[in-house]
Design a protein around this motif. Structure first.
Motif, PDB file in Angstrom:
ATOM      1  N   TYR A  41      59.996 -98.549  -5.632  1.00 30.86           N
ATOM      2  CA  TYR A  41      59.449 -97.205  -5.737  1.00 30.86           C
ATOM      3  C   TYR A  41      59.746 -96.524  -7.079  1.00 30.86           C
ATOM      4  CZ  TYR A  41      59.223 -97.893  -0.676  1.00 30.86           C
ATOM      5  OH  TYR A  41      58.974 -98.388   0.582  1.00 30.86           O
ATOM      6  N   THR A  42      60.315 -97.247  -8.018  1.00 30.11           N
ATOM      7  CA  THR A  42      60.682 -96.648  -9.297  1.00 30.11           C
ATOM      8  C   THR A  42      59.755 -97.136 -10.406  1.00 30.11           C
ATOM      9  OG1 THR A  42      62.187 -98.339 -10.175  1.00 30.11           O
ATOM     10  CG2 THR A  42      63.069 -96.859  -8.483  1.00 30.11           C
ATOM     11  N   ASP A  43      59.983 -96.586 -11.599  1.00 29.38           N
ATOM     12  CA  ASP A  43      59.226 -97.039 -12.768  1.00 29.38           C
ATOM     13  C   ASP A  43      60.071 -97.927 -13.665  1.00 29.38           C
ATOM     14  OD1 ASP A  43      60.919 -95.022 -13.640  1.00 29.38           O
ATOM     15  OD2 ASP A  43      59.548 -94.343 -15.202  1.00 29.38           O
ATOM     16  N   ALA A  44      61.134 -98.523 -13.110  1.00 26.76           N
ATOM     17  CA  ALA A  44      61.967 -99.431 -13.904  1.00 26.76           C
ATOM     18  C   ALA A  44      61.084-100.517 -14.518  1.00 26.76           C
ATOM     19  CB  ALA A  44      63.040-100.055 -13.032  1.00 26.76           C
ATOM     20  N   GLY A  45      61.325-100.824 -15.778  1.00 22.35           N
ATOM     21  CA  GLY A  45      60.516-101.825 -16.459  1.00 22.35           C
ATOM     22  C   GLY A  45      60.654-103.193 -15.821  1.00 22.35           C
ATOM     23  N   PRO A  46      59.632-104.058 -15.930  1.00 21.57           N
ATOM     24  CA  PRO A  46      59.697-105.399 -15.341  1.00 21.57           C
ATOM     25  C   PRO A  46      60.863-106.196 -15.898  1.00 21.57           C
ATOM     26  CG  PRO A  46      57.464-104.878 -16.057  1.00 21.57           C
ATOM     27  CD  PRO A  46      58.349-103.823 -16.611  1.00 21.57           C
ATOM     28  N   GLY A  47      61.462-107.026 -15.058  1.00 21.96           N
ATOM     29  CA  GLY A  47      62.592-107.851 -15.462  1.00 21.96           C
ATOM     30  C   GLY A  47      63.210-108.499 -14.249  1.00 21.96           C
ATOM     31  N   SER A  48      64.360-109.087 -14.421  1.00 24.56           N
ATOM     32  CA  SER A  48      65.035-109.773 -13.330  1.00 24.56           C
ATOM     33  C   SER A  48      65.203-108.846 -12.137  1.00 24.56           C
ATOM     34  CB  SER A  48      66.406-110.276 -13.804  1.00 24.56           C
ATOM     35  OG  SER A  48      67.088-110.908 -12.757  1.00 24.56           O
ATOM     36  N   ASN A  49      64.754-109.300 -10.975  1.00 25.34           N
ATOM     37  CA  ASN A  49      64.768-108.526  -9.726  1.00 25.34           C
ATOM     38  C   ASN A  49      63.863-107.298  -9.767  1.00 25.34           C
ATOM     39  OD1 ASN A  49      66.752-110.249  -8.516  1.00 25.34           O
ATOM     40  ND2 ASN A  49      68.348-109.158  -9.675  1.00 25.34           N
ATOM     41  N   ARG A  50      63.016-107.216 -10.792  1.00 26.15           N
ATOM     42  CA  ARG A  50      62.092-106.082 -10.902  1.00 26.15           C
ATOM     43  C   ARG A  50      60.666-106.552 -11.210  1.00 26.15           C
ATOM     44  NH1 ARG A  50      66.093-104.608 -14.556  1.00 26.15           N
ATOM     45  NH2 ARG A  50      64.562-104.579 -16.251  1.00 26.15           N
ATOM     46  N   TRP A  51      60.438-107.854 -11.065  1.00 24.75           N
ATOM     47  CA  TRP A  51      59.105-108.376 -11.352  1.00 24.75           C
ATOM     48  C   TRP A  51      58.120-107.939 -10.274  1.00 24.75           C
ATOM     49  CZ3 TRP A  51      59.011-109.819 -16.102  1.00 24.75           C
ATOM     50  CH2 TRP A  51      60.079-110.500 -16.679  1.00 24.75           C
ATOM     51  N   LEU A  52      56.861-107.802 -10.682  1.00 23.43           N
ATOM     52  CA  LEU A  52      55.809-107.573  -9.702  1.00 23.43           C
ATOM     53  C   LEU A  52      55.420-108.894  -9.060  1.00 23.43           C
ATOM     54  CD1 LEU A  52      55.809-104.905 -11.325  1.00 23.43           C
ATOM     55  CD2 LEU A  52      53.343-104.797 -10.932  1.00 23.43           C
ATOM     56  N   THR A  53      54.800-108.810  -7.895  1.00 25.35           N
ATOM     57  CA  THR A  53      54.532-110.006  -7.096  1.00 25.35           C
ATOM     58  C   THR A  53      53.125-110.529  -7.362  1.00 25.35           C
ATOM     59  OG1 THR A  53      55.926-109.054  -5.382  1.00 25.35           O
ATOM     60  CG2 THR A  53      54.592-110.959  -4.776  1.00 25.35           C
ATOM     61  N   PRO A  54      52.997-111.760  -7.864  1.00 17.35           N
ATOM     62  CA  PRO A  54      51.669-112.332  -8.092  1.00 17.35           C
ATOM     63  C   PRO A  54      51.135-112.967  -6.801  1.00 17.35           C
ATOM     64  CG  PRO A  54      53.317-113.891  -8.799  1.00 17.35           C
ATOM     65  CD  PRO A  54      54.072-112.675  -8.318  1.00 17.35           C
ATOM     66  N   ILE A  55      49.880-113.366  -6.840  1.00 18.21           N
ATOM     67  CA  ILE A  55      49.347-114.205  -5.763  1.00 18.21           C
ATOM     68  C   ILE A  55      50.095-115.532  -5.768  1.00 18.21           C
ATOM     69  CG2 ILE A  55      47.343-115.594  -5.094  1.00 18.21           C
ATOM     70  CD1 ILE A  55      45.563-113.302  -5.834  1.00 18.21           C
ATOM     71  N   THR A  56      50.500-115.980  -4.608  1.00 18.48           N
ATOM     72  CA  THR A  56      51.167-117.280  -4.486  1.00 18.48           C
ATOM     73  C   THR A  56      50.365-118.181  -3.560  1.00 18.48           C
ATOM     74  OG1 THR A  56      52.543-116.456  -2.669  1.00 18.48           O
ATOM     75  CG2 THR A  56      53.447-116.308  -4.891  1.00 18.48           C
ATOM     76  N   ALA A  57      50.482-119.488  -3.790  1.00 23.49           N
ATOM     77  CA  ALA A  57      49.787-120.479  -2.967  1.00 23.49           C
ATOM     78  C   ALA A  57      50.795-121.175  -2.055  1.00 23.49           C
ATOM     79  CB  ALA A  57      49.084-121.500  -3.853  1.00 23.49           C
ATOM     80  N   THR A  58      50.411-121.380  -0.810  1.00 21.99           N
ATOM     81  CA  THR A  58      51.273-122.004   0.194  1.00 21.99           C
ATOM     82  C   THR A  58      50.547-123.187   0.807  1.00 21.99           C
ATOM     83  OG1 THR A  58      52.256-119.851   0.692  1.00 21.99           O
ATOM     84  CG2 THR A  58      52.602-121.612   2.295  1.00 21.99           C
ATOM     85  N   PHE A  59      51.282-124.292   0.944  1.00 19.02           N
ATOM     86  CA  PHE A  59      50.681-125.495   1.535  1.00 19.02           C
ATOM     87  C   PHE A  59      50.845-125.463   3.054  1.00 19.02           C
ATOM     88  CE2 PHE A  59      50.836-129.988   2.866  1.00 19.02           C
ATOM     89  CZ  PHE A  59      49.555-130.353   2.455  1.00 19.02           C
ATOM     90  N   ASP A  60      49.766-125.795   3.764  1.00 20.54           N
ATOM     91  CA  ASP A  60      49.766-125.882   5.221  1.00 20.54           C
ATOM     92  C   ASP A  60      49.822-127.350   5.618  1.00 20.54           C
ATOM     93  OD1 ASP A  60      49.366-125.811   7.924  1.00 20.54           O
ATOM     94  OD2 ASP A  60      47.361-124.929   7.829  1.00 20.54           O
ATOM     95  N   PRO A  61      51.009-127.870   6.025  1.00 13.88           N
ATOM     96  CA  PRO A  61      51.124-129.305   6.323  1.00 13.88           C
ATOM     97  C   PRO A  61      50.394-129.715   7.593  1.00 13.88           C
ATOM     98  CG  PRO A  61      53.170-128.187   6.855  1.00 13.88           C
ATOM     99  CD  PRO A  61      52.305-127.181   6.190  1.00 13.88           C
ATOM    100  N   TYR A  62      50.087-128.761   8.460  1.00  8.07           N
ATOM    101  CA  TYR A  62      49.359-129.090   9.682  1.00  8.07           C
ATOM    102  C   TYR A  62      47.895-129.397   9.403  1.00  8.07           C
ATOM    103  CZ  TYR A  62      53.317-127.640  12.546  1.00  8.07           C
ATOM    104  OH  TYR A  62      54.552-127.556  13.138  1.00  8.07           O
TER     105      TYR A  62
END
Length: 461
Positions: A269-290
């Motif tokens: 909820y803050t405006d702290a600049g990006p960095g360790s533990n403050r990165w924004l979340t990108p789209i991630t890909a997940t494998f479905d083994p089923y």
């Protein structure tokens, strides 16, 4: 000669009548002066309002690059127009005289007026005179303004997007000084960002996520694979298969996307600049083994809207191109748009933005930071499967933090539903800064009103 009682009474009555006749003149004079003074006081208030408006009109003309002859004419046209109604009976005023104070970038206006009297004329007072002065700054201070536009799918109905574009262009043209403005062109800088399900970080993606736009995700392990047929249909095809875990297998997928979700963790909820533990979340890909397939946390998509943020600039063309390119898409992650609007004017994010677009410090003298949030929908989208708080909850928390830094927040709810409007009302710096247009004309008027409100044209005395 002897006076009788009746004669004495008659003489006394005559004396009283004479005294009364003599005293009525000062009484009428005092009463008349009081009435005329009240009329003059009322007229002076009207003249003060007219001079204030005239000086503001002149300062706006100066910001637009007009010469002094034009600004003087503009001031007097405003002044005459305001005083032209019937309430000006008996009032005579000089033309507005303007004085330019270069050191403070102030423009002073003065007029001399007189009001014809009525009963005061008995005492020889033909008129009551007064002077009125006003001043405003023609230097507009420093403004950093971030526009946040909702481009979710609902903006594609009933010409909403077209109406938004017209209103946004009007706001840009109102806020940015025209060519010939006597001050620093960087006195006013605007920034823009749009959002739907996510925000497209564009060329700033790596700086805010620490991840490359094109990245590969890998899986190494067992996969649930189909083996033999358990039951058959009458036509000999397999109705039901047997499955078993086999492997290990290697699987990988490469995606290219610059879309980002909300920030997570203690700095969400803050405006702290990006960095360790403050990165924004990108789209991630997940494998479905089923099912032996890859999916992303944005479903099967790797895209969001196409509009890339425009950091602070006074380049009118860049801003107008951004507006023209907006297209309606997907859901409404209003909290993400709110956060990005703040990032664009936050000095904590200066390591992200290019030279010329870095925000001023929060304590910069004579500087104002403004966020203008626009939405027409529910705040209904967070990163799927994350367990994150709802979009309204996150938006309110971000607004709370932003306002503690002195950011002025305006909101525009364009036919927004109840829940979405509630968030906008909460985030506005005060109720007067929350606009609720219902059609295209009202939307344009709302943006024009906001632009006029945040311009640093202020009466200084």
């Amino acid at each position: 000669m002897f006076w009788g009682k009746r004669d004495f009474a008659r003489e006394e009555s005559g004396n009283i009548a004479m005294i009364a006749a003599l005293s009525i003149i000062p009484i009428v004079t005092i009463a008349g002066f009081a009435i005329d003074f009240q009329v003059t006081t009322t007229q002076k208030a009207r003249v003060q309002q007219a001079v204030d408006s005239a000086v503001l009109a002149a300062t706006k003309s100066m910001q637009d690059g007009k010469d002094r002859a034009y600004t003087l004419q503009e001031a007097n046209d405003y002044f005459a127009g305001i005083l032209s109604d019937n309430g000006s009976s008996g009032l005579t005023c000089s033309l507005v005289a303007l004085t330019y104070i270069e050191e403070t970038e102030e423009l002073e206006g003065r007029v001399g007026c007189s009001q014809t009297t009525t009963l005061s004329q008995i005492a020889g007072i033909q008129k009551l005179s007064f002077n009125v002065a006003s001043a405003a700054t023609y230097g507009i201070g420093k403004l950093e303004i971030a526009f946040v536009f909702d481009v979710s799918g609902s903006m594609g109905s009933n010409s909403r997007m077209e109406n938004l574009k017209v209103a946004a262009v009007e706001a840009v043209n109102t806020l940015l000084p025209v060519e010939g403005y006597p001050g620093d062109p960087e006195d006013v800088r605007l920034a823009m960002v749009s959002y739907d399900t996510m925000v497209n970080a564009g060329p700033y993606f790596k700086a805010v996520t620490n991840v490359d736009p094109t990245r590969t995700y890998s899986y190494y392990g067992n996969i649930y694979v189909r083996t033999t047929c358990r039951t058959y249909r009458n036509n000999g095809s397999c109705r039901e298969w047997n499955y078993e875990w086999r492997g290990p297998y290697s699987r990988s997928t490469t995606i290219t996307s610059t879309c980002v979700w909300e920030r997570e963790g203690s700095e969400r909820y803050t405006d702290a600049g990006p960095g360790s533990n403050r990165w924004l979340t990108p789209i991630t890909a997940t494998f479905d083994p089923y099912n032996d397939r890859w999916t992303t946390d944005n479903g099967t998509n790797t895209w969001c809207n196409y509009d890339q943020p425009v950091p602070l600039t006074y380049n009118r063309r860049d801003l107008l191109d951004f507006i023209d390119d907006m297209r309606p898409m997907s859901n409404t992650a209003g909290h993400i748009g709110t956060a990005w609007g703040w990032y664009l004017i936050s000095p904590e994010w200066n390591n992200v933005w290019p030279n010329g677009s870095k925000a001023l410090p929060y304590d910069e003298p004579d500087a104002t930071k403004v966020l203008i949030m626009m939405s027409d929908g529910e705040y209904n989208q967070v990163r799927p499967g994350s367990g994150n708080p709802s979009s309204p909850t996150q938006a309110r928390a971000i607004c709370d933090q932003m306002k503690t830094k002195g950011v002025v927040v305006y909101t525009v709810g364009f036919n927004a539903p109840t829940n979405g409007q509630a968030v906008l009302d909460y985030c506005a710096t005060n109720p007067a800064f929350a606009y609720r247009p219902t059609n295209g004309q009202e939307l344009t008027e709302a943006y024009k009103a906001i632009a006029r409100s945040i311009s640093d044209l202020r009466i200084s005395r």
